[in-house]
Structure formats: C-alpha cells, structure tokens
Write an enzyme that holds these catalytic residues in place. Sequence first.
Site, PDB file in Angstrom:
ATOM      1  N   PHE A 155       0.807  -1.232   0.000  1.00 19.94           N
ATOM      2  CA  PHE A 155       0.000   0.000   0.000  1.00 19.94           C
ATOM      3  C   PHE A 155       0.832   1.270   0.000  1.00 19.94           C
ATOM      4  O   PHE A 155       0.322   2.349  -0.317  1.00 19.94           O
ATOM      5  CB  PHE A 155      -0.959  -0.001   1.202  1.00 19.94           C
ATOM      6  N   LYS A 179      -1.139  -7.200  -9.471  1.00 17.96           N
ATOM      7  CA  LYS A 179      -2.160  -7.120  -8.410  1.00 17.96           C
ATOM      8  C   LYS A 179      -1.717  -6.071  -7.389  1.00 17.96           C
ATOM      9  O   LYS A 179      -0.845  -6.290  -6.563  1.00 17.96           O
ATOM     10  CB  LYS A 179      -2.341  -8.463  -7.692  1.00 17.96           C
ATOM     11  N   GLU A 182      -5.017  -3.854  -2.227  1.00 21.08           N
ATOM     12  CA  GLU A 182      -6.461  -3.571  -2.222  1.00 21.08           C
ATOM     13  C   GLU A 182      -6.776  -2.264  -1.486  1.00 21.08           C
ATOM     14  O   GLU A 182      -7.855  -1.703  -1.633  1.00 21.08           O
ATOM     15  CB  GLU A 182      -7.245  -4.744  -1.613  1.00 21.08           C
ATOM     16  N   SER A 232       4.982  -7.118   3.572  1.00 22.34           N
ATOM     17  CA  SER A 232       5.545  -7.411   4.893  1.00 22.34           C
ATOM     18  C   SER A 232       6.324  -8.727   4.858  1.00 22.34           C
ATOM     19  O   SER A 232       6.087  -9.585   3.995  1.00 22.34           O
ATOM     20  CB  SER A 232       4.401  -7.501   5.899  1.00 22.34           C
ATOM     21  N   CYS A 287       9.544   1.536   3.584  1.00 21.79           N
ATOM     22  CA  CYS A 287      10.393   0.407   3.967  1.00 21.79           C
ATOM     23  C   CYS A 287      11.809   0.884   4.238  1.00 21.79           C
ATOM     24  O   CYS A 287      12.617   0.145   4.780  1.00 21.79           O
ATOM     25  CB  CYS A 287      10.389  -0.647   2.879  1.00 21.79           C
ATOM     26  N   GLU A 388       8.573  -4.088  13.296  1.00 23.99           N
ATOM     27  CA  GLU A 388       8.334  -2.982  12.360  1.00 23.99           C
ATOM     28  C   GLU A 388       7.003  -2.330  12.736  1.00 23.99           C
ATOM     29  O   GLU A 388       5.956  -2.979  12.693  1.00 23.99           O
ATOM     30  CB  GLU A 388       8.260  -3.515  10.922  1.00 23.99           C
TER      31      GLU A 388
HETATM   32  P1  NAD Z   1       1.226  -6.673   3.146  1.00 23.73           P
HETATM   33  O1  NAD Z   1       2.222  -7.769   3.296  1.00 23.73           O
HETATM   34  O2  NAD Z   1       0.090  -6.620   4.101  1.00 23.73           O
HETATM   35  O3  NAD Z   1       0.568  -6.696   1.677  1.00 23.73           O
HETATM   36  C1  NAD Z   1       1.360  -6.751   0.518  1.00 23.73           C
HETATM   37  C2  NAD Z   1       0.583  -7.462  -0.568  1.00 23.73           C
HETATM   38  O4  NAD Z   1       0.306  -8.795  -0.155  1.00 23.73           O
HETATM   39  C3  NAD Z   1      -0.758  -6.802  -0.882  1.00 23.73           C
HETATM   40  O5  NAD Z   1      -0.953  -6.796  -2.275  1.00 23.73           O
HETATM   41  C4  NAD Z   1      -1.770  -7.683  -0.152  1.00 23.73           C
HETATM   42  O6  NAD Z   1      -2.988  -7.776  -0.851  1.00 23.73           O
HETATM   43  C5  NAD Z   1      -1.099  -9.035  -0.114  1.00 23.73           C
HETATM   44  N1  NAD Z   1      -1.368  -9.779   1.130  1.00 23.73           N
HETATM   45  C6  NAD Z   1      -1.586  -9.267   2.368  1.00 23.73           C
HETATM   46  N2  NAD Z   1      -1.745 -10.267   3.262  1.00 23.73           N
HETATM   47  C7  NAD Z   1      -1.631 -11.419   2.581  1.00 23.73           C
HETATM   48  C8  NAD Z   1      -1.691 -12.795   2.949  1.00 23.73           C
HETATM   49  N3  NAD Z   1      -1.906 -13.174   4.204  1.00 23.73           N
HETATM   50  N4  NAD Z   1      -1.505 -13.720   1.983  1.00 23.73           N
HETATM   51  C9  NAD Z   1      -1.282 -13.356   0.709  1.00 23.73           C
HETATM   52  N5  NAD Z   1      -1.227 -12.070   0.311  1.00 23.73           N
HETATM   53  C10 NAD Z   1      -1.390 -11.113   1.221  1.00 23.73           C
HETATM   54  O7  NAD Z   1       2.050  -5.304   3.152  1.00 23.73           O
HETATM   55  P2  NAD Z   1       1.457  -3.834   3.180  1.00 23.73           P
HETATM   56  O8  NAD Z   1       0.892  -3.589   4.532  1.00 23.73           O
HETATM   57  O9  NAD Z   1       0.628  -3.586   1.981  1.00 23.73           O
HETATM   58  O10 NAD Z   1       2.799  -2.997   2.978  1.00 23.73           O
HETATM   59  C11 NAD Z   1       3.649  -2.641   4.040  1.00 23.73           C
HETATM   60  C12 NAD Z   1       4.796  -3.614   4.157  1.00 23.73           C
HETATM   61  O11 NAD Z   1       5.518  -3.655   2.926  1.00 23.73           O
HETATM   62  C13 NAD Z   1       5.805  -3.178   5.197  1.00 23.73           C
HETATM   63  O12 NAD Z   1       6.212  -4.315   5.910  1.00 23.73           O
HETATM   64  C14 NAD Z   1       6.942  -2.603   4.390  1.00 23.73           C
HETATM   65  O13 NAD Z   1       8.211  -2.648   5.011  1.00 23.73           O
HETATM   66  C15 NAD Z   1       6.904  -3.490   3.179  1.00 23.73           C
HETATM   67  N6  NAD Z   1       7.564  -2.869   2.043  1.00 23.73           N
HETATM   68  C16 NAD Z   1       8.787  -3.333   1.722  1.00 23.73           C
HETATM   69  C17 NAD Z   1       9.492  -2.751   0.679  1.00 23.73           C
HETATM   70  C18 NAD Z   1      10.872  -3.212   0.353  1.00 23.73           C
HETATM   71  O14 NAD Z   1      11.440  -2.688  -0.605  1.00 23.73           O
HETATM   72  N7  NAD Z   1      11.428  -4.165   1.071  1.00 23.73           N
HETATM   73  C19 NAD Z   1       8.904  -1.705  -0.052  1.00 23.73           C
HETATM   74  C20 NAD Z   1       7.627  -1.276   0.301  1.00 23.73           C
HETATM   75  C21 NAD Z   1       6.958  -1.877   1.360  1.00 23.73           C
END
Ligand code: NAD
Length: 488
Positions: A155, A179, A182, A232, A287, A388
């Site tokens: 997000f 994808k 959401e 994450s 991140c 985090e």
């Molecule tokens: P998230 O893991 O909740 O979601 C990421 C994606 O995975 C979304 O498209 C979501 O729909 C999907 N998703 C969520 N839960 C899922 C599950 N249980 N099973 C399968 N798919 C699932 O992450 P977020 O809250 O959208 O983003 C924040 C996180 O992203 C933070 O931890 C941040 O550090 C990380 N991030 C990392 C980088 C990097 O370069 N390492 C860059 C941006 C964000």
Amino acid sequence: MPVATSVEVLENYIGGTWTPSRATEFVDVHNPARGEVIAKTPLSTRADLDTAVAAAARAFPAWRDTPVVVRARAMFRFAHLLEQHFEELARTVTTEHGKTIDESRGSVRRAIECVEVACGAPSLMMGYGLEQIASNVDCTVLRQPLGVVAAITPFNFPAMVPLWFLPFAVATGNTIVVKPSEQVPLSARMLFKLLEQCDIPAGVVNLVNGGREIVEGVCDHPGIRAVSFVGSTPVARAVYQRATHAGKRVQALGGAKNFVVIMPDANFEKSIEVITESFYGCAGERCLAGSVLVPVGEAHKEARERLVESARSLKVGDGLAAGVKMGPVISGTHRDRVKTYIDQGVKEGAKLVLDGRNVSVADRDEGFFVGPTVFDEVSPDMAIGREEIFGPVASIRAVKSLDDAIALMQAHPNANATSIFTSSGKAAREFARHATASMVGVNIGVAAPMAYFPFGGAKDSFFGDLKVHGRDAFEFYSDKKVTITRWL
Ligand code: NAD
C-alpha cells in the site's frame, strides 16, 4: 462515516478491456485524511486471475516477437503520458494513501525514472558472445523473455512500486499481471488508463484487483513463470516459499527495521533535519524509514533533544494542504495498531519523550492521524525496539561505540536499509563494510537507490537473488540462452 451508496466498484483490466470482477467481497478504499470511503476494491476470484493469465499467455508469442526497440517505444510513450499526468497521478497517490503531495510527487518522479530506465532495453537486454571457443566454433548468449510474469504490490507506494516491475517486464518482452494493494487501487488504475493509450497489444499488461486469494493463485498458477512481491516479511516469506515450490522465479521484498547511527562528530543541525525526514516522512510508512536512532557516546543528549524539537515542529494534516509535513497513516486499523505499539512501549519501560497519540487536526476529525512520537531508552527486546511499526514512532537506543551500533543492527533479523551520520570517513567505511542491510546511507536519511541501481534488502527483508530495477531487472525478466555454433 456513512458509506455513500454511489461509491464506485473498481474493474480489472484484462486482455485490453476494463472488465468487472466476479468478486462477491469488496474492500473499502479510504481517503485517510478524511476517513471517507472513496472506492471499493473487488476481491477478485481465481477465475478472474485465470482469465488474466490466459489473456497474457495469448499475447506473449507476438509480444516476444515484437522488436525490442518497438517494445521500448511503447515505454517511451508511457513515460511521456506519465509526465503529462504527473500532477493528477501525484494527487491520486495522496488521496488514497495520505502522504503529503510533495512526497507523492517524489514517488511519481521515481516511478517515471523506472520507465525511463526500461526504455534502455535494446542496450540493457543485450547478451554477449565469443568467437572461436574451439576450432570453427562460436558461442553467443542471448537474453529471452520468460513468458507471463506477475507483480504483487503493497500500500505504501501505490504508483511507484507497480512500476518497479511492469516497465522492465514489458520492455524485455514478457506479458504481465499486476495485483496492487487492495487498500490503494486508484493509482494503479490510473497507470493502466495511461498504458491503454500506449499502443500496447491487448493482453500484454493486465490488472487484477484483489487480496490473498489472488496472491495465492499467482503463486500456484502453472501459467505464471515469475513473481515479484513487495510487502511485509511474513507474506514475502510465504510467497517466496509457495511460488518457488511451484517452480517459479521469485523476488520477494519484505519488511524492515532500519537503524540510523549518529556519531558525536556529525553535523547535528543538518543531520537531524535529514533524520527527521527519514523517521517521519510518509508518516513512517516507508520500507526505508528510520526506525531506531542509535546515538554513539556523547551524541545521545543532543541527538535526542534536537530530534524531539524537530519532530514536534512538524505540521500534521491533510497531505493535500499547503505547509503540511506529515499526513495520516493508511487506515483506522493501522492508526490503532501504531497507538497500541506506543502503549506497549510505555508499558515495557521505554521513556516516552514525545507522545503523538492525541494529535488532532482541524476539520479532519475522521482522519487516521498519529503525531510524531519519540521514545528514548528503548531496548532491542521491547516490541517497539524489535518489530516494524510502520508509523511515525522513533525509538532511541544509545550505545557506547560504533562497534556496539553495528552489533545492534547485525543482531536484527531485518536488514533493509541503514544510515550513519558522521564526518569521519573511517567510521563511515567501517559501518558500510559491516552493515547487514544492503542499502546504506552515509549522511543520507533514506538510502533509496535510483532506478538504474538495484533496490532490495537482505536477511528477512529480501527473499530471492536478483533485486528490483537497475540491471538486475533485465536479468530477472529474462533467461540466458547459450548457442554454440560450428560452421565447417
Ligand atoms: P502486506 O504484506 O500486508 O501486503 C502486501 C501485498 O500482499 C498486498 O498486495 C496484499 O494484498 C497481499 N497480502 C496481504 N496479506 C496477505 C496474505 N496473508 N496472503 C497473501 N497475500 C497477502 O504489506 P502492506 O501492509 O501492503 O505494505 C507494508 C509492508 O511492505 C511493510 O512491511 C513494508 O516494510 C513493506 N515494504 C517493503 C518494501 C521493500 O522494498 N522491502 C517496499 C515497500 C513496502
């Protein structure tokens, strides 16, 4: 806040057509500054994903055969359209994510940069060769696209992260299913509305809105050859394991806990300004955001006092309003989660020196705001020192020496980015050499590699081999074919 009945339900973009999803469940998309519902994301089904993968698979043979320079031209058109719609896209990012408009502009600039680098595919996708490796025998290596690939994005950078992948995948001759998160689907929709105008054949780029079901479907789908994931750590790890188990090439970027070290010889005035932006920019939802400030020796008192003063002065509000330096966090749930971390920090004995729990923003009573927060005396076993938070909370952990600071970072399972503030070249070199994180800043608060360098962390912040954008992208999205030829 009552939900307006006229809120738009978003569509998928499949095979060159905007298509309603077969979803029966929907997620509310909010303007986080106002707490209002502004759209609904369909949680698309596996049948929707199958349709998209089939469209991408049908488009692949002709797209692969399209000359690379023609594919690159489509990306030139895309870059041009992104420039034309720059401000509209930045406003869309702020409206659905909450970050300040300046931050959104910065992220759109970086997004365009990714497209520009992908335009270099005719050069950057080149292989190599050698003649006469044996008598009358030559050898060449060519890079060929993989097929249908997929990208799953988080997000926090609604326009930029999808473009970490799509331009490179497409310029190298793959077809793609994206994808987006959401929680922030509107920027991705706008990107696809622009892609629609780039003379890209139907099926080359596809957008499927959804959540977990689509992610798991992508991991399992026999028609998808490679998966790029950003999110994450627990989900990144699960996606990496599941998709590699299904035989796919995977790069999965996870969460972070970034350590920022300040030495007594640093220029405090400039450093704290940059450090404040690192910890509180994007409301801590980066991140690469600073999370633990580690003053070494005598740096402690001055670093803490200056950080508190600087954090306190940040104007919190609607990211679209002039003068606002920090917007809301993404959702009410996330705001409550961040506040719970602050409660827990107090309970575990950390010293709360700036409390952002009761921030109020005029005319934005329903917004998801948390004010800048600073804790001192945070130990690595406290939740705020270990996990985090992804919010505007700085934890200070003072140490005696640079070695102690390095050891603190090395002990943490995440290793995304880290920074040191110092005027000593020796200290900076020592720190960079021993950093576990793979993006290192020296007197830089957010060590974000530009689009022509690789982006990605280590340990629990990255699962895979090849990183994001830069030359790695051309490697990730192609396979090397070696041809050995003899003409007698
Ligand atoms: P998230 O893991 O909740 O979601 C990421 C994606 O995975 C979304 O498209 C979501 O729909 C999907 N998703 C969520 N839960 C899922 C599950 N249980 N099973 C399968 N798919 C699932 O992450 P977020 O809250 O959208 O983003 C924040 C996180 O992203 C933070 O931890 C941040 O550090 C990380 N991030 C990392 C980088 C990097 O370069 N390492 C860059 C941006 C964000």
